[in-house]
Motif scaffolding. Structure first.
Motif, PDB file in Angstrom:
ATOM      1  N   SER A 214      14.013  -2.918   0.022  1.00 33.90           N
ATOM      2  CA  SER A 214      14.306  -3.055  -1.413  1.00 33.90           C
ATOM      3  C   SER A 214      13.256  -3.869  -2.165  1.00 33.90           C
ATOM      4  O   SER A 214      13.060  -3.675  -3.377  1.00 33.90           O
ATOM      5  N   ASP A 215      12.565  -4.761  -1.504  1.00 36.73           N
ATOM      6  CA  ASP A 215      11.506  -5.539  -2.165  1.00 36.73           C
ATOM      7  C   ASP A 215      10.296  -4.681  -2.511  1.00 36.73           C
ATOM      8  O   ASP A 215       9.417  -5.119  -3.274  1.00 36.73           O
ATOM      9  N   TYR A 216      10.247  -3.500  -1.980  1.00 37.26           N
ATOM     10  CA  TYR A 216       9.128  -2.589  -2.236  1.00 37.26           C
ATOM     11  C   TYR A 216       9.660  -1.246  -2.718  1.00 37.26           C
ATOM     12  O   TYR A 216       9.182  -0.183  -2.337  1.00 37.26           O
ATOM     13  N   ALA A 217      10.650  -1.308  -3.592  1.00 35.29           N
ATOM     14  CA  ALA A 217      11.338  -0.109  -4.062  1.00 35.29           C
ATOM     15  C   ALA A 217      10.439   0.770  -4.909  1.00 35.29           C
ATOM     16  O   ALA A 217       9.603   0.289  -5.694  1.00 35.29           O
ATOM     17  N   VAL A 218      10.624   2.077  -4.791  1.00 32.75           N
ATOM     18  CA  VAL A 218       9.919   3.066  -5.582  1.00 32.75           C
ATOM     19  C   VAL A 218      10.861   3.545  -6.682  1.00 32.75           C
ATOM     20  O   VAL A 218      12.045   3.781  -6.423  1.00 32.75           O
ATOM     21  N   ASP A 219      10.364   3.696  -7.916  1.00 32.10           N
ATOM     22  CA  ASP A 219      11.173   4.112  -9.045  1.00 32.10           C
ATOM     23  C   ASP A 219      11.220   5.640  -9.127  1.00 32.10           C
ATOM     24  O   ASP A 219      10.213   6.282  -9.467  1.00 32.10           O
ATOM     25  N   TYR A 220      12.370   6.188  -8.800  1.00 29.22           N
ATOM     26  CA  TYR A 220      12.567   7.638  -8.897  1.00 29.22           C
ATOM     27  C   TYR A 220      13.516   7.990 -10.051  1.00 29.22           C
ATOM     28  O   TYR A 220      14.110   9.072 -10.060  1.00 29.22           O
ATOM     29  N   SER A 221      13.644   7.116 -11.011  1.00 29.22           N
ATOM     30  CA  SER A 221      14.635   7.311 -12.071  1.00 29.22           C
ATOM     31  C   SER A 221      14.404   8.568 -12.878  1.00 29.22           C
ATOM     32  O   SER A 221      15.354   9.175 -13.389  1.00 29.22           O
ATOM     33  N   ARG A 222      13.163   9.026 -12.972  1.00 30.31           N
ATOM     34  CA  ARG A 222      12.872  10.233 -13.748  1.00 30.31           C
ATOM     35  C   ARG A 222      13.484  11.472 -13.118  1.00 30.31           C
ATOM     36  O   ARG A 222      13.590  12.523 -13.765  1.00 30.31           O
TER      37      ARG A 222
ATOM     38  N   ALA B  77       5.375   9.994  -6.904  1.00 28.33           N
ATOM     39  CA  ALA B  77       6.531  10.210  -7.778  1.00 28.33           C
ATOM     40  C   ALA B  77       6.093  10.408  -9.225  1.00 28.33           C
ATOM     41  O   ALA B  77       6.580  11.304  -9.926  1.00 28.33           O
ATOM     42  N   ASP B  78       5.176   9.582  -9.687  1.00 28.72           N
ATOM     43  CA  ASP B  78       4.700   9.672 -11.073  1.00 28.72           C
ATOM     44  C   ASP B  78       3.944  10.969 -11.325  1.00 28.72           C
ATOM     45  O   ASP B  78       3.894  11.457 -12.461  1.00 28.72           O
ATOM     46  N   ALA B  79       3.339  11.540 -10.261  1.00 30.26           N
ATOM     47  CA  ALA B  79       2.583  12.781 -10.405  1.00 30.26           C
ATOM     48  C   ALA B  79       3.474  14.014 -10.320  1.00 30.26           C
ATOM     49  O   ALA B  79       2.989  15.146 -10.428  1.00 30.26           O
ATOM     50  N   GLY B  80       4.776  13.799 -10.126  1.00 28.82           N
ATOM     51  CA  GLY B  80       5.696  14.925 -10.034  1.00 28.82           C
ATOM     52  C   GLY B  80       5.817  15.508  -8.640  1.00 28.82           C
ATOM     53  O   GLY B  80       6.371  16.604  -8.465  1.00 28.82           O
ATOM     54  N   THR B  81       5.300  14.802  -7.653  1.00 31.10           N
ATOM     55  CA  THR B  81       5.381  15.262  -6.258  1.00 31.10           C
ATOM     56  C   THR B  81       6.008  14.173  -5.393  1.00 31.10           C
ATOM     57  O   THR B  81       5.348  13.646  -4.483  1.00 31.10           O
ATOM     58  N   PRO B  82       7.262  13.816  -5.670  1.00 33.59           N
ATOM     59  CA  PRO B  82       7.893  12.731  -4.912  1.00 33.59           C
ATOM     60  C   PRO B  82       7.991  13.073  -3.425  1.00 33.59           C
ATOM     61  O   PRO B  82       8.203  14.234  -3.058  1.00 33.59           O
TER      62      PRO B  82
ATOM     63  N   MET C 222       0.836  -1.218   0.000  1.00 28.48           N
ATOM     64  CA  MET C 222       0.000   0.000   0.000  1.00 28.48           C
ATOM     65  C   MET C 222       0.863   1.258   0.000  1.00 28.48           C
ATOM     66  O   MET C 222       0.615   2.201  -0.767  1.00 28.48           O
ATOM     67  N   VAL C 223       1.876   1.269   0.843  1.00 26.99           N
ATOM     68  CA  VAL C 223       2.721   2.454   0.952  1.00 26.99           C
ATOM     69  C   VAL C 223       3.566   2.632  -0.300  1.00 26.99           C
ATOM     70  O   VAL C 223       3.742   3.750  -0.797  1.00 26.99           O
ATOM     71  N   GLN C 224       4.104   1.521  -0.825  1.00 25.24           N
ATOM     72  CA  GLN C 224       4.889   1.582  -2.056  1.00 25.24           C
ATOM     73  C   GLN C 224       4.052   2.160  -3.200  1.00 25.24           C
ATOM     74  O   GLN C 224       4.527   3.010  -3.976  1.00 25.24           O
ATOM     75  N   LYS C 225       2.805   1.727  -3.303  1.00 23.34           N
ATOM     76  CA  LYS C 225       1.909   2.229  -4.351  1.00 23.34           C
ATOM     77  C   LYS C 225       1.674   3.721  -4.186  1.00 23.34           C
ATOM     78  O   LYS C 225       1.692   4.488  -5.162  1.00 23.34           O
ATOM     79  N   TYR C 226       1.449   4.153  -2.958  1.00 26.88           N
ATOM     80  CA  TYR C 226       1.237   5.577  -2.696  1.00 26.88           C
ATOM     81  C   TYR C 226       2.470   6.389  -3.081  1.00 26.88           C
ATOM     82  O   TYR C 226       2.359   7.431  -3.755  1.00 26.88           O
ATOM     83  N   LEU C 227       3.648   5.935  -2.656  1.00 21.92           N
ATOM     84  CA  LEU C 227       4.879   6.663  -2.971  1.00 21.92           C
ATOM     85  C   LEU C 227       5.125   6.715  -4.471  1.00 21.92           C
ATOM     86  O   LEU C 227       5.579   7.736  -5.006  1.00 21.92           O
ATOM     87  N   GLN C 228       4.832   5.626  -5.178  1.00 20.15           N
ATOM     88  CA  GLN C 228       5.032   5.612  -6.621  1.00 20.15           C
ATOM     89  C   GLN C 228       4.066   6.558  -7.316  1.00 20.15           C
ATOM     90  O   GLN C 228       4.437   7.262  -8.265  1.00 20.15           O
ATOM     91  N   GLU C 229       2.826   6.590  -6.837  1.00 17.31           N
ATOM     92  CA  GLU C 229       1.850   7.510  -7.421  1.00 17.31           C
ATOM     93  C   GLU C 229       2.281   8.965  -7.230  1.00 17.31           C
ATOM     94  O   GLU C 229       2.121   9.783  -8.138  1.00 17.31           O
TER      95      GLU C 229
END
Length: 277
Positions: free
Chosen positions: A267-275, A249-254, A240-247
């Motif tokens: 690490s098993d629940y990593a968020v992609d901040y590559s952008r 990040a994807d919305a431009g508000t990491p 749940m938290v990983q999904k929230y953090l990714q959303e």
């Protein structure tokens, strides 16, 4: 009414002793006094205990609540009037570290003792800011004389029974101390840190509580029978938290963590901040 009579009624024995040694002028018809008096608690069935300060932690609130209104109560001496009476309160800058518009907002231009009343509240809205997880801030208020009220009590006893032993508190000033400091819950430290949520930080703790709807009671009871937080459900909560953090990040508000880096869980629940690299 003489000063010493009023002090006797209020139970201000410490001041009374001094007043008995000198002549006190009688109030005129229009004289009225004002002082801060917030009830802290009770001793027995009749004794009230007063305070001139209030400590408050946002840690006691659900993570979804972003502000709180706290009162500083003022009370008056003298006759009750049949019209609203403005009184004067100012921020004591020397005793204040909180920043107006950041940590609090207050309207000091419209404070009145309502008609027919002998008390009023000075309400302050405090905001839940990130820096309160690392430090406390203080707001100090001070009463001043105006055409309706005089500040006759710089100090008085903190109990309403004149015969009881009490300490002196300020009648013309009141302070708030605000914080949101946490300690790492034992269940996080011992059971789940390395498998799900990663290294504990105050801000991550707040985000997890917000997303999952946890309270401090949930953490205090974690792992017990019927508890909301148990090891077998932590994978679901981490997702749940990983999904929230990714959303975010994807919305431009990491979401930035307490250390200034983008927030991550295990690490098993990593968020992609590559952008953002």
């Amino acid at each position: 009414m003489k000063w010493k009579d009023i002090l006797f009624i209020l139970g201000l024995s410490a001041v009374l002793g001094a007043c008995e040694k000198k002549d006190i002028e009688v109030f005129t018809t229009d004289d009225a006094g004002i002082y801060f008096q917030l009830i802290k608690g009770y001793y027995g069935t009749t004794t009230e205990i007063y305070t001139d300060s209030l400590d408050y932690s946002f840690a006691s609130l659900p993570a979804s609540m972003k502000d709180v209104i706290l009162p500083a109560t003022v009370r008056t001496m003298g006759k009750v009037a049949d019209y609203d009476r403005p009184f004067k309160v100012v921020v004591d800058k020397e005793g204040t570290t909180a920043i107006e518009g950041v940590h609090y907002e207050i309207d000091l231009d419209s404070v009145v003792v309502p008609a027919g009343k002998s008390s009023a509240n000075v309400n302050v809205r405090f905001f839940r800011t990130d820096d309160l997880m690392e430090k406390s801030v203080r707001l100090a208020l001070r009463l001043e004389d105006n055409e309706h009220f005089k500040c006759y009590f710089p100090e008085y006893k903190n109990m309403n029974t004149y015969s009881s032993t009490g300490v002196l508190i300020h009648g013309d000033s009141f302070s708030f101390t605000l914080s949101e400091m946490y300690t790492i819950p034992w269940y996080w430290r011992v059971i789940i840190e390395t498998d799900y949520f990663g290294v504990w930080t105050p801000k991550k703790f707040v985000v997890i509580n917000l997303v999952c709807g946890f309270t401090m009671d949930d953490w205090n009871n974690a792992g017990g029978t019927g508890a909301k937080i148990i090891y077998g459900r932590c994978g679901f909560f981490a997702t749940m938290v990983q999904k929230y953090l990714q959303e975010q990040a994807d919305a431009g508000t990491p979401v930035v963590d307490s250390d200034g880096k983008y927030m991550q869980l295990d690490s098993d629940y990593a968020v992609d901040y590559s952008r953002y690299e």
